[in-house]
Design a protein around this motif. Structure first.
Motif, short mmCIF file in Angstrom:
data_model
loop_
_atom_site.label_atom_id
_atom_site.label_comp_id
_atom_site.label_asym_id
_atom_site.label_seq_id
_atom_site.Cartn_x
_atom_site.Cartn_y
_atom_site.Cartn_z
N ALA A 4 -4.15 -2.23 -9.10
CA ALA A 4 -4.51 -0.82 -8.93
C ALA A 4 -3.51 0.07 -9.66
N ALA A 5 -2.23 -0.26 -9.56
CA ALA A 5 -1.19 0.52 -10.24
C ALA A 5 -1.34 0.41 -11.76
N THR A 6 -1.75 -0.76 -12.23
CA THR A 6 -1.99 -0.95 -13.67
C THR A 6 -3.14 -0.06 -14.13
N ASP A 7 -4.23 -0.09 -13.38
CA ASP A 7 -5.40 0.70 -13.75
C ASP A 7 -5.10 2.20 -13.79
N GLU A 8 -4.16 2.61 -12.93
CA GLU A 8 -3.81 4.03 -12.87
C GLU A 8 -2.68 4.39 -13.83
N LYS A 9 -2.31 3.42 -14.68
CA LYS A 9 -1.28 3.62 -15.72
C LYS A 9 0.07 4.03 -15.13
N LEU A 10 0.40 3.41 -14.01
CA LEU A 10 1.68 3.69 -13.35
C LEU A 10 2.76 2.72 -13.77
N LEU A 11 2.37 1.67 -14.53
CA LEU A 11 3.30 0.60 -14.88
C LEU A 11 3.41 0.42 -16.39
N LYS A 32 4.21 10.12 -9.89
CA LYS A 32 3.71 9.85 -11.24
C LYS A 32 4.27 10.83 -12.28
N ALA A 33 4.35 12.08 -11.93
CA ALA A 33 4.82 13.09 -12.89
C ALA A 33 6.31 12.96 -13.16
N ALA A 34 7.06 12.46 -12.18
CA ALA A 34 8.51 12.30 -12.32
C ALA A 34 8.96 11.07 -11.54
N PRO A 35 8.74 9.88 -12.10
CA PRO A 35 9.06 8.63 -11.39
C PRO A 35 10.53 8.55 -10.96
N GLN A 36 10.75 8.05 -9.77
CA GLN A 36 12.10 7.86 -9.25
C GLN A 36 12.46 6.38 -9.17
N ALA A 37 11.45 5.51 -9.07
CA ALA A 37 11.69 4.07 -9.03
C ALA A 37 11.59 3.50 -10.44
N ASP A 38 12.24 2.36 -10.64
CA ASP A 38 12.21 1.67 -11.93
C ASP A 38 11.47 0.34 -11.87
N VAL A 39 11.67 -0.37 -10.78
CA VAL A 39 11.09 -1.70 -10.60
C VAL A 39 10.45 -1.77 -9.22
N VAL A 40 9.26 -2.37 -9.16
CA VAL A 40 8.56 -2.50 -7.88
C VAL A 40 8.09 -3.94 -7.69
N ILE A 41 8.36 -4.49 -6.52
CA ILE A 41 7.83 -5.81 -6.16
C ILE A 41 6.73 -5.57 -5.14
N MET A 42 5.50 -5.95 -5.49
CA MET A 42 4.35 -5.68 -4.63
C MET A 42 3.29 -6.76 -4.79
N ASP A 43 2.33 -6.74 -3.90
CA ASP A 43 1.23 -7.70 -3.96
C ASP A 43 0.41 -7.51 -5.23
N ARG A 48 2.14 6.84 -6.86
CA ARG A 48 1.18 7.90 -7.16
C ARG A 48 1.82 9.29 -6.99
N ALA A 49 2.56 9.44 -5.90
CA ALA A 49 3.18 10.74 -5.61
C ALA A 49 4.23 11.10 -6.65
N ALA A 51 0.83 -1.21 0.00
CA ALA A 51 0.00 0.00 0.00
C ALA A 51 0.87 1.26 0.00
N GLN A 52 1.95 1.24 0.77
CA GLN A 52 2.85 2.40 0.81
C GLN A 52 3.63 2.54 -0.50
N MET A 53 3.93 1.40 -1.13
CA MET A 53 4.60 1.46 -2.43
C MET A 53 3.71 2.15 -3.45
N LEU A 54 2.44 1.78 -3.45
CA LEU A 54 1.49 2.39 -4.37
C LEU A 54 1.39 3.89 -4.11
N GLY A 55 1.37 4.27 -2.85
CA GLY A 55 1.33 5.69 -2.50
C GLY A 55 2.52 6.45 -3.07
N ASN A 56 3.71 5.81 -3.00
CA ASN A 56 4.90 6.43 -3.56
C ASN A 56 4.82 6.57 -5.07
#
Length: 348
Positions: A94-101, A77-88, A74-75, A67-72
């Motif tokens: 949810a991240a897919t639906d929000e076009k974050l991936l 989104k305009a300038a991503p700092q992470a490249d790869v995320v391992i999450m549930d 989202r925050a 949940a905290q990863m998703l929050g990051n």
């Protein structure tokens, strides 16, 4: 003087070459679970990858839950700092639906071709990197016989001694689903009233819904006596505590948990991130991590030792309750609201 000049020129060239190498090195920022997961994953997967790819540096950014990863994400989104995320997987949806991936497939990541069919989840941009299941934890110094039921957590003898990672952590949600089915619930997508009521019975015994640093340490130390946690982490803690931690699968069964590996849309690492994901899904990395931490592998070609595979979620498949985590993602928030209204107020 000439010799000094040669030394100076040589030193200058060496510095220039080092600077050039440093500039050529790419960085991949991996956002994944903190604690024991970070320790074992870095050693089994990240370090071997960097050794094989000296031009790529992987920086591990630890987070306590999905949940905290998703929050990051989202925050940023305009300038991503992470490249790869391992999450549930449900959070990955949810991240897919929000076009974050960015969609991962075998065209960009060849090792996807060797994954088990269940590792490719419809409508999710990431793919499964580990499989696991929920288990009941107990301190073997205090609890001499393994509990037989999840509802043993409601026994008054455990008053103030229960530790459960509560919602929004998926462990709390998983326990609701298990309890709901055990009490006759028929469709968790419509309501989980029976599961919420069951957790309400356990709540007065709960010492903490946020075990720190982790529920396993909390129970091994004796701060709590019983609780819920993931099998993979439990198996490691059984070893490191010399058996002071016990883990059992109660009669009501368990749920299968999927961690996905995902590429962040617009992440700065780009091709280097794709290369890391491919390695993480390959048989070598899958074997190394399963044998280091007892997560079931998602690559069908990973040759896991029998001793390790026997301690993974694979051994419990006959007791696993089927859960459609993607469909569940749509009703997760309403369940969370019920949890806040009807479970948390009953805690000590």
């Amino acid at each position: 003087m000439k010799s000094y000049a040669k030394i100076a020129i040589g030193a200058g060239l060496a510095t220039a070459l080092l600077s050039s190498a440093a500039l050529a090195q790419q960085t991949v920022t991996l956002m994944a679970y903190s604690g024991l997961f970070q320790e074992r994953y870095a050693k089994a997967v990240v370090e071997p990858f960097m050794k094989a790819n000296p031009d790529i540096k992987v920086e591990y950014f630890p987070m306590p839950n999905s949940a905290q990863m998703l929050g990051n994400l989202r925050a940023q989104k305009a300038a991503p700092q992470a490249d790869v995320v391992i999450m549930d997987v449900s959070v990955s949806k949810a991240a897919t639906d929000e076009k974050l991936l960015t969609k991962i497939d075998e065209k960009s990541v060849p090792n996807v071709a060797d994954l088990y069919p269940t590792a490719r989840i419809p409508d999710v941009d990431g793919v499964a990197v580990t499989f696991d299941n929920l288990v009941l934890l107990y301190n073997t110094d205090v609890v001499k016989e393994a509990p037989k039921s999840w509802m043993d957590l409601a026994d008054k003898k455990y008053a103030g001694k229960v530790a459960i990672p509560g919602m929004p952590d998926i462990q709390g949600l998983s326990l609701v689903l298990i309890a709901d089915k055990a009490r006759g619930g028929t469709d968790y997508l419509k309501n989980v009233d029976k599961g919420i009521a069951a957790l309400g019975e356990i709540a007065p015994n709960v010492q903490t819904w946020e075990p720190k640093p982790e529920v396993y340490v909390t129970i091994v130390s004796g701060q709590a006596t019983v609780g819920a946690g993931w099998n993979a982490r439990a198996q490691v803690n059984i070893d490191t505590s010399n058996g002071k931690l016990g883990a059992t699968l109660p009669a009501e069964g368990s749920v299968f948990q999927i961690n996905t590996i995902n590429q962040v849309a617009g992440g700065p690492g780009k091709d280097a991130a794709t290369k890391f994901i491919n390695y993480a899904l390959g048989p070598e990395a899958q074997k190394a991590f399963t044998e280091a931490m007892f997560y079931a592998p998602t690559n069908a070609k990973a040759q896991i030792s029998e001793a390790a595979i026997e301690r993974t979620a694979v051994k419990s498949m006959d007791k696993v309750i089927a859960v459609d985590w993607i469909a569940l993602a749509k009703v997760r928030e309403p369940i969370m609201n019920e949890w806040r209204r009807k479970v948390i107020p009953l805690s000590r």
